[in-house]
Design a protein around this motif. Structure first.
Motif: not given
Length: 347
Positions: A104-105, A141-142, A166-173, A202-204
């Protein structure tokens, strides 16, 4: 690679028209556009039909999460773009997110352009204060702290170098996110009891627990008119956020971590109540907390808890990210007090 755009809508006809125009202008267009109508009465569904979208009527205002889930279930694309109806995408938004080659992005989401002053303002700009004409961040990002409150990193801050990495993230808005369809088979859909607000966090958290990482792609740009439905400090917004903060804890924090982090939890929740009180919505905050407490036991059984050892690493990493951005752009009072009172430090 086919894209389905899912757009939940509740009124806001003119805002929806702007989004649909930006979808039509994409260099990598969506193969289908699903507008999920939560009971609009201003002609938004008719406009969507005229612009070639398929309208899915919910029959009532079922909430953001339920509308998005309905769209995901009916989507045929290999990728699903979930878009707020008050967003406008740059023409290469999808193209740049697909190029990230991540599950996801999301991109750099800016606030609408502010009018520039007629005369230059005296003095040197302070950290966190915009210069005339400087874009303002709406979302990147969150990040979630140990206390169970989340920060949409950079929201309300002037754009700058720290938001261009640019970053790796777990929780996108879920303001404007592109998700590979098979991710939902592993992670599940949005939690509908949240209605709206923090359902994306929660999804993130579920993504993070499964070690599914996405990308924040700052070269992909969008603009968001923000809280167009209710307003940022509308009592209903505050009630839902206050309730869902506790439901996040119920669904994901093991009991021993809640006890270990009881002080950060109390600090985070009470400080947020202070912010609500300052905005005249203290009663809505109390209602939300009471509903969260009342629904805590039921929510505890709706999600498999995240491994405590994972959370002990992941949440402090979130806090370090929050602190890094706050240090670079100027601390706001909430996070300054949170880090001070929880011995997280502000230096």
């Amino acid at each position: 690679m086919t894209i389905t755009a899912v757009v939940p809508v509740w009124n806001g006809r003119d805002l929806l028209a702007r989004l649909l125009a930006s979808l039509a202008a994409q260099s990598t267009p969506a193969a289908e556009v699903l507008v999920v109508d939560n009971g609009s009465h201003d002609g938004a569904p008719a406009l969507a039909c005229q612009r070639g979208a398929r309208v899915i009527p919910m029959g009532r205002n079922a909430g953001f999460a339920a509308a998005v889930n309905r769209g995901i279930r009916e989507a045929r694309g290999e990728w699903i773009a979930v878009l707020n109806s008050d967003v406008e995408l740059a023409p290469d938004y999808f193209e740049k997110l697909l190029a990230a080659a991540a599950p996801f992005a999301t991109g750099k989401i800016l606030q609408p352009a502010q009018p520039q002053p007629d005369q230059p303002q005296p003095g040197q700009p302070q950290p966190g204060q915009p210069q005339p004409g400087q874009p303002m961040i709406d979302a990147t990002f969150d990040a979630l702290c140990r206390g169970g409150t989340a920060w949409r990193a950079g929201s309300g801050r002037p754009d700058g170098p720290i938001f261009s990495q640019e970053l790796a993230i777990a929780s996108p808005p879920w303001t404007a996110v592109l998700v590979r369809a098979d991710v939902f088979e592993r992670v599940g859909l949005l939690e509908e009891t949240f209605e709206s607000y923090l359902e994306d966090v929660d999804f993130g958290m579920r993504c993070a627990a499964l070690h599914i990482q996405g990308r924040y792609v700052p070269t992909a740009l969008a603009r968001h008119w923000g809280s167009a439905t209710l307003g940022r400090w509308h009592p209903e917004t505050v009630r839902r956020i206050a309730r869902n903060q506790l439901l996040l804890l119920a669904r994901h924090y093991p009991t021993r971590l809640m006890l270990r982090w009881l002080w950060p939890i109390l600090v985070a929740q009470l400080l947020w109540g202070g912010v609500a009180l300052r905005h005249g919505t203290g009663f809505a905050w109390l209602r939300g907390k009471w509903q969260g407490i009342s629904g805590f036991a039921a929510a505890r059984g709706t999600c498999r808890g995240i491994d405590a050892d994972f959370l002990k690493k992941w949440l402090p990493e979130n806090e370090r990210r929050i602190r890094e951005i706050q240090q670079a752009t100027g601390f706001d009072s909430y996070w300054k007090l949170y880090f001070f009172l929880t011995r997280g430090g502000t230096k």
